[in-house]
Write a protein that holds these residues in place. Structure first.
Motif, PDB file in Angstrom:
ATOM      1  N   GLY A   1       0.869  -1.184   0.000  1.00 36.36           N
ATOM      2  CA  GLY A   1       0.000   0.000   0.000  1.00 36.36           C
ATOM      3  C   GLY A   1       0.902   1.229   0.000  1.00 36.36           C
ATOM      4  O   GLY A   1       1.891   1.278   0.732  1.00 36.36           O
ATOM      5  N   VAL A   2       0.558   2.219  -0.822  1.00 32.45           N
ATOM      6  CA  VAL A   2       1.479   3.339  -1.043  1.00 32.45           C
ATOM      7  C   VAL A   2       1.757   4.120   0.240  1.00 32.45           C
ATOM      8  O   VAL A   2       2.911   4.398   0.584  1.00 32.45           O
ATOM      9  CB  VAL A   2       0.929   4.295  -2.129  1.00 32.45           C
ATOM     10  N   GLU A   3       0.709   4.458   0.974  1.00 32.68           N
ATOM     11  CA  GLU A   3       0.938   5.290   2.162  1.00 32.68           C
ATOM     12  C   GLU A   3       1.637   4.515   3.267  1.00 32.68           C
ATOM     13  O   GLU A   3       2.498   5.045   3.978  1.00 32.68           O
ATOM     14  CB  GLU A   3      -0.389   5.896   2.632  1.00 32.68           C
TER      15      GLU A   3
ATOM     16  N   ALA B   1       5.158  10.889  -5.554  1.00 33.72           N
ATOM     17  CA  ALA B   1       4.955  12.042  -4.665  1.00 33.72           C
ATOM     18  C   ALA B   1       4.545  11.568  -3.269  1.00 33.72           C
ATOM     19  O   ALA B   1       5.056  12.062  -2.256  1.00 33.72           O
ATOM     20  CB  ALA B   1       3.890  12.965  -5.256  1.00 33.72           C
ATOM     21  N   THR B   2       3.665  10.581  -3.203  1.00 34.30           N
ATOM     22  CA  THR B   2       3.210  10.064  -1.907  1.00 34.30           C
ATOM     23  C   THR B   2       4.368   9.424  -1.141  1.00 34.30           C
ATOM     24  O   THR B   2       4.455   9.511   0.084  1.00 34.30           O
ATOM     25  CB  THR B   2       2.089   9.027  -2.121  1.00 34.30           C
ATOM     26  N   LEU B   3       5.267   8.780  -1.882  1.00 35.00           N
ATOM     27  CA  LEU B   3       6.408   8.105  -1.253  1.00 35.00           C
ATOM     28  C   LEU B   3       7.495   9.084  -0.844  1.00 35.00           C
ATOM     29  O   LEU B   3       8.467   8.706  -0.184  1.00 35.00           O
ATOM     30  CB  LEU B   3       6.994   7.061  -2.224  1.00 35.00           C
TER      31      LEU B   3
ATOM     32  N   ALA C   1       9.972   5.796   6.112  1.00 34.32           N
ATOM     33  CA  ALA C   1      10.249   6.942   6.993  1.00 34.32           C
ATOM     34  C   ALA C   1      10.531   6.481   8.424  1.00 34.32           C
ATOM     35  O   ALA C   1      11.457   6.980   9.076  1.00 34.32           O
ATOM     36  CB  ALA C   1       9.068   7.912   6.960  1.00 34.32           C
ATOM     37  N   ASP C   2       9.760   5.505   8.912  1.00 36.32           N
ATOM     38  CA  ASP C   2       9.959   5.001  10.276  1.00 36.32           C
ATOM     39  C   ASP C   2      11.344   4.385  10.458  1.00 36.32           C
ATOM     40  O   ASP C   2      11.891   4.379  11.563  1.00 36.32           O
ATOM     41  CB  ASP C   2       8.887   3.947  10.624  1.00 36.32           C
ATOM     42  N   ALA C   3      11.890   3.843   9.371  1.00 36.30           N
ATOM     43  CA  ALA C   3      13.226   3.242   9.452  1.00 36.30           C
ATOM     44  C   ALA C   3      14.321   4.294   9.304  1.00 36.30           C
ATOM     45  O   ALA C   3      15.511   3.978   9.374  1.00 36.30           O
ATOM     46  CB  ALA C   3      13.379   2.172   8.366  1.00 36.30           C
ATOM     47  N   GLY C   4      13.925   5.531   9.086  1.00 39.31           N
ATOM     48  CA  GLY C   4      14.907   6.615   8.954  1.00 39.31           C
ATOM     49  C   GLY C   4      15.604   6.642   7.607  1.00 39.31           C
ATOM     50  O   GLY C   4      16.697   7.193   7.467  1.00 39.31           O
ATOM     51  N   LEU C   5      14.979   6.033   6.593  1.00 44.76           N
ATOM     52  CA  LEU C   5      15.589   5.986   5.262  1.00 44.76           C
ATOM     53  C   LEU C   5      14.914   6.977   4.312  1.00 44.76           C
ATOM     54  O   LEU C   5      13.803   7.424   4.562  1.00 44.76           O
ATOM     55  CB  LEU C   5      15.477   4.571   4.675  1.00 44.76           C
TER      56      LEU C   5
END
Lengths: 303, 303
Positions: B58-60, B105-107, B67-71
């Motif tokens: 899922g895209v979101e 853009a969402t990613l 993002a949670d992994a800091g990447l």
């Protein structure tokens, strides 16, 4: 000389095959004499010879066989493999190429096709890279230019032209560090056109976005020594060297490229050089008949 | 972020892996979450995502996992396949590419990699030519330019750049009629650099005689959106798409090309995208460790 070729819709028309040349690599199972015979019987005007078949027949005998059949030798394949970084490799390559130049002269062709060689890291064509091998492609290209400069005067003395062949980039690692027509023409500029030329082989150059411009340039600079035709087939064969096919069986737009070559002023032979196991397994006369039919339909009308 | 990579002579040194990015195609067996985990654990700074793995998550949710992994997301693969000659094919391609732009853009990545597509004569990537199929490569390239012009404003509205990828000419028939960096830059000139960029993928461009000049030009024109590294392996795999390997296992001169990219001013991520069955069969953590070791030795010192 003219011959008959069947047109696919069933109609029959007479196509002049006098500019069509059979490269002996296309009929690999045949001796030089057998290849010359099927080419002459089909009404072709020329043959392109590989050195292995010439050596089997003997150089002077090979020249006689071709002449007796009333054919021309459109080119000799091949010189090259000039990228060795060590002195003994370079000296061996120069010796082999001088021998090829003398053979071409004896055979009565001015065109010696040069497959310039790949990276020193290639232990063998098609094989894996040597660990810590020399992968410097820029330096390898410089060595090619240096070796051509050493060979060109010798070739000129024998009335032979060194014909640079850009190979498809699929072969850049292991067979030829010259990959585009433009690159070959850049290398050739230091030499007169009767000493260093280029070959336009559809299989190798069809994808090149600069192809039209570089064919036109090759014409203006009087460097087109040979036009070779065969098709790009997918899926690739297990040995990608053997992925060539008859014109029309693959992806190449022969009418367009042939028109460009013609507009560039090329009036020489059109050589068919196909490495393909299935074609090698077929009778030579059948191969030449298919060649002639495809040439009549996809190449000759645009010359 | 830094991490440890073992140097082949047995010594250990600390290499900064913050610019190294794992493309999910390299660890094909892993889900997006698993790929992100091995990348983060190894100390990499980014991941490159393929749309299939994004769709599964899922895209979101995919954006959140990264993002949670800091990447960072270094790029989204891929848009493209823009060469259809018929209206319904073109409309379908535009729709699919608009969806990919929104996903990028969402990613949170500005870079959408575009594999522009092959000839209409290709029924399927890697497959044989359709008899009497459309083999006009010049026209196919014009259609690519037209579709890019239609998509660029939409991409710009979403803060996404269309990143043209020149593919190795081995794929010109069936996957991409753009074969050289220079050709992609020529197409890009009509658009501002934040709308249309290029990717330098060593596998596709290493053989190009104009490579040094075109990388420098891409830098001057602010178009280098991504630097991707993997090696050219011989013999080719049965499926030539899978003939890629770890840096150092094939023929490519990574120090030289990396230096050119660095001299062109590129300061972005270095993405490793390898299609290789053997690597796909290996544990993800092992793959990332090998990637990191090769990066430390053959790429990072030249950045």
């Amino acid at each position: 000389m003219t011959s008959t070729a069947t047109i696919p819709d069933g109609a029959t028309s007479v196509t002049d095959l006098s500019r069509l040349s059979l490269n002996t690599a296309t009929t690999k199972a045949l001796t030089l004499a057998e290849a010359v015979e099927v080419a002459a019987e089909a009404g072709l005007g020329a043959v392109g010879l590989w050195r292995d078949r010439v050596a089997e027949a003997g150089v002077e005998n090979a020249a006689k066989i071709v002449a007796d059949a009333g054919l021309r030798v459109s080119s000799l394949c091949r010189g090259g493999f000039l990228t060795a970084a060590d002195e003994s490799g370079q000296s061996e390559a120069l010796g082999d190429n001088r021998a090829a130049i003398v053979e071409a002269a004896t055979l009565g062709t001015s065109e010696l096709i040069m497959v310039v060689g790949g990276l020193p890291a290639a232990s063998t064509p098609g094989g894996p890279a040597q660990l810590d091998g020399d992968k410097d492609i820029v330096a390898a290209r410089t060595r090619v230019a240096n070796r051509i400069a050493e060979l060109a005067p010798f070739a000129a003395e024998h009335g032979v032209r060194l014909v640079l062949e850009p190979l498809h980039p699929i072969f850049a690692a292991d067979r030829a560090v010259l990959s585009t027509l433009g690159q070959c023409l850049d290398l050739a500029t230091e030499f007169p056109p009767e000493q260093v030329g280029v070959v336009v082989d559809t299989y190798h150059v069809w994808w090149d976005p600069a192809l039209r411009d570089q064919i036109a340039r090759a014409g203006r600079e009087n460097r087109i020594a040979s036009y070779q035709v065969c098709d790009w087939i997918l899926p690739l064969a297990a040995d990608p060297l053997l992925s060539r096919g008859f014109m029309g069986d693959g992806y190449i737009d022969f009418p367009t490229i042939t028109r460009w070559v013609s507009e560039a002023g090329y009036t020489g032979d059109v050589e068919v050089e196909i490495f393909n196991q299935e074609i090698w397994n077929a009778p030579g006369a059948q191969t030449v008949a298919t060649m002639a039919e495809r040439y009549s339909r996809l190449v000759h009308p645009y010359l």
